[in-house]
Scaffold this motif. Sequence first.
Motif, short mmCIF file in Angstrom:
data_model
loop_
_atom_site.label_atom_id
_atom_site.label_comp_id
_atom_site.label_asym_id
_atom_site.label_seq_id
_atom_site.Cartn_x
_atom_site.Cartn_y
_atom_site.Cartn_z
N HIS A 145 0.82 -1.21 0.00
CA HIS A 145 0.00 0.00 0.00
C HIS A 145 0.85 1.26 0.00
N SER A 196 -5.85 -5.96 6.60
CA SER A 196 -4.55 -6.05 5.92
C SER A 196 -3.66 -7.04 6.66
N THR A 201 -5.26 -4.90 11.16
CA THR A 201 -3.97 -5.38 10.64
C THR A 201 -3.58 -6.64 11.40
#
Length: 1035
Positions: free
Chosen positions: A156, A213, A245
């Motif tokens: 990203h 993520s 995350t």
Amino acid sequence: MSDRDKYGITVLYSPTPTPTSADGRASNCHAAYDLVAIHGLNGDPFNTWYHKQSGTMWLRDLLPAALPNVRIMTFGYNAHFKNFTAQQDLRSIASKLLAELVDLRTTEEQRSRRVVLVCHSLGGIVAKKALLIGCPEEQAKVQHAVYGILFLGTPHNGSSLATLGKLVANIVCACSPINPARSLLGTLQRDSAVLLEITEDFVRRRERLHLVSFFEMEMTFIPPFFKKFIVEHRSAILNLPDEITIGQYSDHRDIVRFKSIHDRNLRPVLSRLKRFEEDINAQIHHNVIRTSNLASSVAKEFTIPLEIPILPCSSFRGRTDVLENMQTYFYGAEAESQKRRSFAICGLGGSGKTQTALHFVFQNLSRYNHGVMFLNAASKASITADFARLHELLELRETDDKVASVKRWLSREEHSQWLMVFDNADDLVSVPILKYFPVASWGHIVITSRDQAVRGGVGQEGCILGPLSSDEAQSVLLETAGIRQPSSNDLESAKDIVGLLGYLPLALDQAGALMRSRHKSPKEYRDLYMKERLDILRLRPRLGDSERTVFTAWEVNFKQIESESKGAVDLLLLFSFLEPLAIAEAVLCRGTSPQKRWDKNGEATEVPAEAEGIDRNLAKLIQNEMEFDAAIEKLLSVSLVSSLLTVNMWRWQAILLICHAFPRNRYIEPLNGEIGRVMLPQLAHVLGEYDKMSVENQELPIFRPELAATILAASRFSDTAWKIEAIARAKQLLKDDLDLYMNALADISGKRRMRMSGKHKESNDALEAFVQSRILPGRDRGSEITSRYNAQRGDLVISFSENMIRQGNLEEARSELCHFEEGLQFLERVLEGCHVDDFFEGTGWYRVLLSGVADLYCELGRAQAAEKLLQMELRPMMEKGTQNIATGRRLRLSLVETFIQRDMFDSAEEVLLLLKDMCEAGKKQDYSTDINLFRVWVGLARVSHRQARWDEALSYWTRALATTERLNMSGGFNAGLVRRSIAHVLHMTGHSAQSDVILTEVLQNEASEQRMFWIAGFNSWWREYIIRSMDKERG
């Protein structure tokens, strides 16, 4: 299954309908959501998700049992890595994904079903692009249906564009089964701007998405010997407030491969997918669908007549990306939610903000049933007058506060389809335009402003207009000038003009109008502009579309900055004399902070910027982070660069700053090469400014040694033409200067350049003259002999000795293998010492040494060890894009030998052809280029020769021989070896008589010069190979 059959969406599992009636008819099957898996670079819709050891493809074998109410699909596409470096290709892949989902969602229930995307690596980029592009209504509904995304190892973030380019290059190395073509890695890094923009746009529009993520916690093995994190933790997360995350104990490849339902890395993935199912089902059961029919309650639709100050320009070009972003923002999937939406168009005066807004208005006029309002927000008086005009058009009765009255009308629910354009909203302090926005959860607002803070502030979304591309700018200029069929001279002059005008639409429009009204050709306009630049920019041609000239458009903002921030003015003036495309904060910081120099005693010492002429207040401003940021913020508020006021003072400051920042010496600056190459465009630019000052004013003698030292340090970089120019400039600056050290430094730089250009005699004569005049005992009597100067004298003596050796004292160069062994043992000890000293890593000296060691390995038949050594240095260079510098070319030529010795002819030929193109692309063939070309031709000839491609071999050997003539080597040992190889080719193709004639020349060549070992492999075992082959063929 062929690759073509894998492209598109493949359904791996679909929920089974449940019978509900006696006749066995099934009820409509309800799936919680559609799951689509998207693979990444060089991936595959099946193999990417396949665990080789267990034979488990978890999407097909494990997920249906865990999520029986979810339809599971995998999406395949041509995943060659070039598709990630061209925005149109990436857009096509994203559009194909949306189109496939439309085709698979045929029933009303399916079309209303939510979508979850599971993405590996750069597959996440495909997903983000699919949610950002403008598209037809049916695809927009798919975009709106996306509920959540699982990113697994997706890159990203990068702290900079270069960082993201390096990330993508890492992924190429990790995912490609073979090394990708090295020439494409540079392209990949440059085009990573596309990937960075996608991530930035996605972050701004992610409001309704549920994001998870996953990042890798184990290094990935990259053959033959590297292990590294491909996408590090900080790059694998978006850093958004609601983002989840999760770290995975796996490498980049195995982060999406699970061996069983009990796999510890599958658990968190499965947990998130199940949570999505629960939350989506809860929404289905508890959401209340609200519908309203405003048409029945509206007795009358009142449309505001369109009144605009200027018409859209007929020569409008470019900005398609901006208009597409506006379409997506105002009418895409997210726009279905009921809220007011505002978009800011920011940029420099004359960049086309108003015209871009006008073109958006006319493209979408039919969408706004209740009117489009174009308001002049340049001042409080102008915007108030425009609201009063609207008040009259709407025939409103309230007269006390006409602004409030119009806002109330626009805030009524029956008046929801309107667009307001606030043009020239440059001063938000004097004109707080938020006060003029209707209080409503509908309507569209566009703001044009020079203040970049408007984007993300007053405007929820927005863009900054940069210059047009060169082709777009030329099209605007020529069309405005009325030149329909330009000649080649017209096109050449037009290209120069658009560059001079900074590719700005307003400047181009007025230049074209002036050319048309005064019947000037592009060449005549260019010549006039060079003579009368300021007057041209002040002039408003009678055929122009704008009321303001280019100069007026910029001057007003400069005066505003001048009255509000002295620091911003100082920076603005400094920037005016620097190369605009290469002004980096790191350069400014180096130019105003202490830098290392050799003192007279030969010790490294730090010299403050002020001691080399940098203004103390300027240094303090740049070094103070808060003050510097405030000044930059003020400049951003007008997007302007100008060059007014105290011109010479700021020219000097720009020159001094770059000179102080430029790295001087490879021994006290570990990153000398990297920093120097980045700063070279700035140095070239300020030298141009110095030349202007030399014409206008007397030079300052006190500054000459400083500038000369900088130029000599920079002479190591770029091409031969620059090196020659740099040394000549430095010597001119040092003319009549008594600094012994600087004169010695200039002399040794010049002599080395002569030697590298093949002028050995001239180099030796000049060095001998210097030794005779300056170095022999008693020659420097009366001069101050400093340690620094003494060291430089020693360098000259060594250089003189090198020339003497080259003239014939080559007895040490033996052909016996034991001498190769002795040399290798010595160089390996030196190399081992370098490995424990970070200082040498990545320096030119170290790479030359590395190349020498690798060549010796090849001579001893250890080609694999040589390749390993070379790749350790070449891989980081390719990641940085520096593999094409001189030492990089040298390393790759050594790498070629490792391939040839192991019969890896395709790999050798690939590298050689790249090096050939690079050598031939040079503007001027010099001695160093011819040396490299000779090695390239010899390499290509050997590759063809070994594969019995006789025609190709003969062509390459002939080119190598022609190169020896340019190098004045046509009668020596190497030319003889080339001729011996040609003789063998001729013999093998049935031309024995010609072969015998050439062999006679070979004997003469070899007798004229002692055998030398210059090119690894070629001068040793290749010679033996050719002799053996000839003897065998002749019986």
